[in-house]
Design a protein around this motif. Structure first.
Motif, PDB file in Angstrom:
ATOM      1  N   ASP A 252       0.873  -1.166   0.000  1.00  0.00           N
ATOM      2  CA  ASP A 252       0.000   0.000   0.000  1.00  0.00           C
ATOM      3  C   ASP A 252       0.914   1.221   0.000  1.00  0.00           C
ATOM      4  N   ASN A 253       0.739   2.113  -0.974  1.00  0.00           N
ATOM      5  CA  ASN A 253       1.561   3.318  -1.059  1.00  0.00           C
ATOM      6  C   ASN A 253       0.629   4.518  -1.156  1.00  0.00           C
ATOM      7  N   GLU A 254       0.492   5.231  -0.056  1.00  0.00           N
ATOM      8  CA  GLU A 254      -0.362   6.411   0.017  1.00  0.00           C
ATOM      9  C   GLU A 254      -1.782   6.105  -0.461  1.00  0.00           C
TER      10      GLU A 254
END
Length: 189
Positions: free
Chosen positions: A42-44
């Motif tokens: 999960d990235n931002e």
């Protein structure tokens, strides 16, 4: 070096008790097993997937972006042990069995010419997800198998692989759809 041997499997991926060489499996399209490991994060607020760029000498889809890590399951081996070995060999990730989440199997079948030679694939892919933190600058990539790795937005990869497919990718749709469904329902990443 002896040629790799694979278990011949039924339509559910169960070994039949017979084996086949790698070259014969791909020359004749004899069904065998592979392990596919998808590294996701999960990235931002967006789901991302780590894809490998296949080495130019690969017998299929050279230079294309593919599953994070994948490989054939050798005769007598189990899918999970193969998945752990592939992650270690291709990316230098020393995962524990409990860090890989099994999400299912899917069938891959196609015939296509590469390097002037027909390649017939018939495989049952065993799909795993790895969600631990990965710093790609610290990965040790297996240069015989892949050129590089890169993070991609999962939804952008999915859209790029829909017809007409972006030819930069050889990501199998069956696995990609499983990973999208997994990521959408996962609270762990």
């Amino acid at each position: 070096m002896a040629e790799e041997l694979f278990d011949i499997v039924d339509e559910n991926g169960n070994p039949t008790g017979e084996t086949v060489s790698r070259s014969e499996a791909h020359a004749k399209g004899i069904r065998h097993r592979t392990a596919h490991i998808w590294v996701i994060r999960d990235n931002e607020g967006k789901k991302e997937v780590l894809l490998q760029k296949r080495a130019l000498n690969k017998d299929s889809f050279p230079g294309k972006y593919d599953t994070s890590s994948a490989g054939h399951i050798q005769a007598g081996d189990e899918p999970l042990e193969s998945a752990l070995r592939e992650l270690s060999e291709e990316l230098g990730i020393e995962a524990l069995a409990e860090q890989l989440h099994f999400v299912g199997t899917f069938f891959i079948g196609f015939e296509k010419e590469f390097h002037g030679k027909m390649f017939k694939d018939s495989e049952i892919a065993f799909v795993y997800v790895y969600e631990e933190k990965v710093d790609i600058s610290k990965l040790v990539v297996q240069k015989e198998e892949l050129e590089s790795v890169e993070w991609f937005d999962l939804e952008e990869v999915y859209k790029a692989c829909l017809p007409p497919r972006d030819d930069r990718f050889c990501v199998p749709m069956g696995g990609l759809e499983m990973i999208r469904k997994y990521a959408a329902g996962s609270n762990r990443i």
